[in-house]
Scaffold this active site. Structure first.
Site, PDB file in Angstrom:
ATOM      1  N   GLY A 320       0.832  -1.098   0.176  1.00  0.00           N
ATOM      2  CA  GLY A 320      -0.112   0.039   0.086  1.00  0.00           C
ATOM      3  C   GLY A 320       0.821   1.212  -0.079  1.00  0.00           C
ATOM      4  O   GLY A 320       1.009   1.825  -1.067  1.00  0.00           O
ATOM      5  N   CYS A 393      -6.233  21.677  18.943  1.00  0.00           N
ATOM      6  CA  CYS A 393      -5.925  22.126  20.220  1.00  0.00           C
ATOM      7  C   CYS A 393      -5.499  21.149  21.096  1.00  0.00           C
ATOM      8  O   CYS A 393      -5.947  20.379  21.678  1.00  0.00           O
ATOM      9  CB  CYS A 393      -7.494  22.639  20.979  1.00  0.00           C
ATOM     10  SG  CYS A 393      -8.040  24.151  20.191  1.00  0.00           S
TER      11      CYS A 393
HETATM   12  C1  PLP Z   1      -2.280  -2.742   5.784  1.00  0.00           C
HETATM   13  C2  PLP Z   1      -2.144  -4.024   5.015  1.00  0.00           C
HETATM   14  C3  PLP Z   1      -1.248  -3.900   3.640  1.00  0.00           C
HETATM   15  C4  PLP Z   1      -0.568  -2.832   3.482  1.00  0.00           C
HETATM   16  O1  PLP Z   1       0.602  -2.252   4.152  1.00  0.00           O
HETATM   17  P1  PLP Z   1       1.563  -1.275   3.770  1.00  0.00           P
HETATM   18  O2  PLP Z   1       2.380  -1.166   4.987  1.00  0.00           O
HETATM   19  O3  PLP Z   1       0.839   0.104   3.405  1.00  0.00           O
HETATM   20  O4  PLP Z   1       2.012  -1.888   2.552  1.00  0.00           O
HETATM   21  C5  PLP Z   1      -1.454  -5.250   3.245  1.00  0.00           C
HETATM   22  N1  PLP Z   1      -2.286  -6.459   3.581  1.00  0.00           N
HETATM   23  C6  PLP Z   1      -2.645  -6.012   4.971  1.00  0.00           C
HETATM   24  C7  PLP Z   1      -3.295  -7.459   5.000  1.00  0.00           C
HETATM   25  C8  PLP Z   1      -2.702  -5.037   5.590  1.00  0.00           C
HETATM   26  O5  PLP Z   1      -3.436  -5.294   6.696  1.00  0.00           O
END
Ligand code: PLP
Length: 468
Positions: A320, A393
């Site tokens: 991600g 705040c």
């Molecule tokens: C959050 C998550 C990802 C992505 O994580 P990144 O650190 O953004 O690459 C992938 N797979 C699962 C199951 C996640 O919970």
């Protein structure tokens, strides 16, 4: 560190963590190419992105705002997808998701991970190819599972025995066999620079390997006519630079795959090692390229499978942050500048901007580090130790804890914070009734709004006192 006084808010940090300032950089106006989006450059002193001056972007779209370098994002998505033949890449939508981004991800040939009905709704609204959608979550509701099955999503990653039973029933009523991955808790907790192979598996996600839950979950899936076991899934953490944590995870998942073969006489088709690939937030952060990372993970899975005498399954990954994080910057306008004398006599310059923890909670929540720069001009003034703070705040409302800015930084200047594409807008809140900022794509000299700025009308729309 004492945190006994918590009058309100997510982390009312009256006691701030220790500061770790590094020395002043040789050139405060410089842009570290490892951190800033590919098209970021200075021209006549002004920061430009996608061929547009940030001053023009702010004149058109206001501040604060997130500006996303579309070509940079697409290039990174493509780099992951094409890093290795036979590896499936699912973009983890929770890092940042809107319909346009989902279409770009689809164009680039990636799959999409969603973990709530809301994320699924965005994906479906974008006409994302449903067979490339994977549905995550430790507590998917019946309605969410029903919607996923109705949409004919490619994979559901099952996370509890309750869910296996529910999904089996829903798929059976729909007359389909739903492909599932079983999420395994491997007892590895990965962090940026180290990983911990934990003795216990004390967390809400997945089925534990140690207590046999994972093997029982596999048996439950195999026993359900309406479910098809596609493979095994493991996700060990976030912002990881070292592959050693993945190595342990792959080893343990492959052990389970071997046990499945011995018990049930089947070989699994797919191993998903999750996301968590790290990016550069500050100078010195040195993640591998997508190609290097993917090749290394493929090698690990191949080695583990050949040691266990298993056919090598397809590898899938779910980055991600590593896809969207480096592509966007957040630009703020400075409102006030204040000198604070610290114990020992040094001075810190507090630079207050027009956003804060409502558009980037990561510094307050995770003590995350960021890089920023003055964006509307360059300056030859002597750098000062600065802290960029928001307008909320909360004393913990910090965007960039320690940075060096030109000593003449003043109200009206623009400050750009790098690498805010992931987990900033997606975790944004309306705390203090501050409207959330827009996300604007920039490419080849033109800008396009992806998500518009929230207005006060938007904030009041849910208020039943004015809108019964
Ligand atoms: C959050 C998550 C990802 C992505 O994580 P990144 O650190 O953004 O690459 C992938 N797979 C699962 C199951 C996640 O919970």
């Amino acid at each position: 560190m004492s945190r006994t006084a918590h009058p309100s808010g997510p982390r009312h940090a009256d006691v701030l963590p220790e500061s770790r300032p590094s020395g002043a950089p040789a050139d405060v106006n410089a842009l570290d190419a490892a951190i800033w989006p590919a098209s970021a450059e200075r021209s006549g002193g002004v920061l430009r992105l996608g061929g547009v001056a940030v001053t023009d972007l702010v004149a058109q779209h206001g501040s604060p705002a997130l500006f996303m370098d579309e070509d940079d994002l697409r290039a990174r998505a493509r780099a992951y997808r094409s890093a290795f033949d036979g590896v499936d890449v699912f973009y983890a939508g929770k890092a940042f998701l809107c319909t346009t981004l989902a279409r770009w991800i689809a164009d680039e040939g990636l799959g999409l991970d969603v973990c709530t009905g809301g994320e699924l709704a965005v994906a479906l609204k974008a006409d994302f190819p449903s067979e490339r959608i994977a549905v995550h979550g430790n507590n998917k509701s019946v309605a969410e599972l029903q919607r996923a099955v109705d949409a004919r999503v490619g994979h559901v990653i099952v996370d509890s025995f309750d869910e296996i039973a529910r999904l089996a029933e829903i798929a059976s009523s729909a007359g389909i066999r739903q492909r599932v991955l079983v999420r395994v808790t491997v007892g590895v907790e990965a962090h940026t620079h180290e990983f911990i192979a934990t003795a216990h598996e004390d967390q809400k996600f997945g089925f534990s390997l140690r207590d046999g839950s994972a093997a029982r979950a596999v048996a439950a899936v195999l026993a359900a006519d309406s479910l098809e076991l596609a493979g095994l899934h493991s996700h060990i953490g976030s912002q990881i630079f070292e592959t050693s944590g993945f190595e342990v995870a792959a080893h343990r998942v492959v052990e389970l795959a071997a046990a499945i073969r011995d018990t049930h006489g089947i070989e699994i088709d797919e191993i998903n090692l999750g996301g968590g690939l790290g990016i550069a937030y500050v100078s010195g952060d040195d993640p591998e390229s997508p190609k290097q990372t993917v090749e290394r993970l493929v090698a690990i899975v191949e080695r583990e499978c050949s040691a266990a005498g298993l056919r090598v399954p397809r590898l899938s990954l779910e980055p991600g942050r590593a896809i969207v994080g480096p592509s966007a910057i957040t630009v703020y306008e400075v409102g006030t500048v204040k000198q604070v004398v610290l114990d020992g006599g040094a001075t810190r310059t507090y630079v207050s901007v027009d956003g804060g923890m409502s558009d980037n909670i990561r510094t307050a929540l995770y003590d995350a580090a960021y890089t920023c720069t003055i964006a509307n001009r360059e300056s030859s003034a002597e750098p000062v130790l600065a802290r960029v703070v928001g307008k909320h705040c909360e004393s913990g409302d910090i965007l960039v804890r320690d940075t060096w800015l030109p000593g003449d930084v003043a109200p009206g200047d623009l400050i750009a914070v790098a690498a805010t594409g992931a987990y900033c807008r997606s975790m944004a809140s309306n705390y203090n009734h501050v409207p959330r900022p827009p996300v604007v794509a920039v490419r080849e000299g033109a800008s396009t709004v992806l998500v518009r700025r929230e207005t006060e009308d938007d904030l009041l729309r849910l208020d039943a006192g004015v809108n019964p």
